[in-house]
Scaffold this motif. Structure first.
Motif, PDB file in Angstrom:
ATOM      1  N   UNK A 179      -9.290   5.228 -14.753  1.00 59.84           N
ATOM      2  CA  UNK A 179     -10.560   5.167 -15.497  1.00 59.84           C
ATOM      3  C   UNK A 179     -10.361   5.577 -16.947  1.00 59.84           C
ATOM      4  N   UNK A 180      -9.645   6.670 -17.169  1.00 65.56           N
ATOM      5  CA  UNK A 180      -9.403   7.117 -18.539  1.00 65.56           C
ATOM      6  C   UNK A 180      -8.642   6.052 -19.335  1.00 65.56           C
ATOM      7  N   UNK A 181      -7.677   5.415 -18.694  1.00 66.28           N
ATOM      8  CA  UNK A 181      -6.907   4.383 -19.381  1.00 66.28           C
ATOM      9  C   UNK A 181      -7.795   3.214 -19.774  1.00 66.28           C
ATOM     10  N   UNK A 182      -8.668   2.769 -18.879  1.00 69.08           N
ATOM     11  CA  UNK A 182      -9.512   1.618 -19.171  1.00 69.08           C
ATOM     12  C   UNK A 182     -10.656   1.970 -20.114  1.00 69.08           C
ATOM     13  N   UNK A 183     -10.854   3.256 -20.356  1.00 66.16           N
ATOM     14  CA  UNK A 183     -11.782   3.697 -21.399  1.00 66.16           C
ATOM     15  C   UNK A 183     -11.023   4.037 -22.681  1.00 66.16           C
ATOM     16  N   UNK A 224      -4.742  10.112 -23.925  1.00 71.35           N
ATOM     17  CA  UNK A 224      -4.178  11.433 -23.644  1.00 71.35           C
ATOM     18  C   UNK A 224      -4.631  11.939 -22.279  1.00 71.35           C
ATOM     19  N   UNK A 225      -5.905  11.757 -21.977  1.00 71.02           N
ATOM     20  CA  UNK A 225      -6.429  12.184 -20.674  1.00 71.02           C
ATOM     21  C   UNK A 225      -5.777  11.392 -19.545  1.00 71.02           C
ATOM     22  N   UNK A 226      -5.612  10.086 -19.753  1.00 68.66           N
ATOM     23  CA  UNK A 226      -4.976   9.251 -18.731  1.00 68.66           C
ATOM     24  C   UNK A 226      -3.555   9.708 -18.464  1.00 68.66           C
ATOM     25  N   UNK A 227      -2.805  10.011 -19.514  1.00 64.55           N
ATOM     26  CA  UNK A 227      -1.425  10.456 -19.331  1.00 64.55           C
ATOM     27  C   UNK A 227      -1.371  11.772 -18.551  1.00 64.55           C
ATOM     28  N   UNK A 228      -2.290  12.692 -18.835  1.00 67.22           N
ATOM     29  CA  UNK A 228      -2.316  13.959 -18.102  1.00 67.22           C
ATOM     30  C   UNK A 228      -2.562  13.729 -16.617  1.00 67.22           C
TER      31      UNK A 228
END
Length: 260
Positions: free
Chosen positions: A107-111, A115-119
């Motif tokens: 979800x973070x990646x598609x938004x 940085x959040x997605x990587x974490x």
């Protein structure tokens, strides 16, 4: 919770019935049975039953929230899916087995919250019980994050790892196209992104592919193809992608203005 309380009440009732039955049939002067040794055991069992029921209900609700999140994500409702996954994580805690952090990372990646997605992807990789079929999906997404952020040496390394996991993943071609655009190798980017393997991509990943292909064609030939920025940004703001890749965000915003 109610079923647990009913079970405890049933055991209390059985004990009361036992004492009453024994008192009715006991011989005159015979003492009542000493139940003091059983009381701590009974209390321990009762507490374990109640705790087990509560945990079971939490887990059931958590996995239902995860299923709801997956349904929303498949329909393109990414922000709503993220809320469901976050709620599931708070309920499941260590029971998520890495699947919940992975879903949150998607979800973070598609938004474009890179940085959040990587974490979250890194957190999921650190869980030994993470299913192998989920684990193999992470390197290519980490490679995409690095490529979008312009960390191309890291992206190349992660892309090699991704190919070792699943060389047929269409995201590998998209990452390669991002890297080619970052290096301004527009011919290579066009050749990659025009390939049929990227046609199966959906959502913001398909939007990114279409935008990069149009950008490559324009830089090579001057032809301006239609670009719909909404397919890239979706429910996300332009800020996060602009932080990572200002030139791409500028290209998309300019095309949006020209379409008005």
């Amino acid at each position: 919770m109610r079923s647990g309380m009913r079970l405890v009440a049933m055991w209390v009732g059985l004990i009361v019935l036992f004492v009453a039955f024994y008192g009715f049939f006991r011989q005159p002067g015979e003492p009542l049975p000493d139940l003091s040794g059983w009381i701590p055991m009974f209390l321990a069992v009762a507490i374990a039953v109640v705790v087990g029921v509560v945990i079971g209900k939490r887990n059931q609700k958590g996995w239902q929230l995860n299923m709801d999140g997956n349904t929303l994500l498949s329909r393109g409702h990414i922000a709503s899916a993220l809320e469901k996954f976050e709620a599931a994580r708070s309920l499941l805690r260590n029971q998520g087995q890495g699947i919940i952090p992975f879903n949150i990372g998607v979800c973070h990646l598609e938004l474009w919250q890179l940085d959040a997605a990587e974490r979250d992807f890194t957190s999921a990789l650190g869980i030994q019980a993470l299913p192998a079929q989920v684990r193999k999906l992470i390197p290519v997404r980490l490679a995409l994050i690095s490529a979008l952020q312009g960390a191309l040496s890291i992206a190349d390394k992660r892309l090699t790892e991704a190919r070792e996991e699943d060389a047929e993943d269409p995201l590998i071609v998209l990452v390669s196209g991002v890297i080619a655009c970052r290096r301004e190798d527009w011919a290579q980017a066009r050749a990659l992104l025009e390939g049929p393997s990227t046609h199966v991509l959906g959502g913001p990943m398909r939007g990114l592919r279409d935008a990069l292909l149009s950008w490559s064609v324009e830089r090579l030939t001057g032809e301006r193809r239609y670009v719909d920025p909404i397919t890239v940004f979706g429910e996300a703001s332009t800020d996060k992608l602009r932080e990572a890749w200002p030139a791409l965000a500028h290209f998309l915003v300019e095309r949006a203005r020209q379409a008005v």
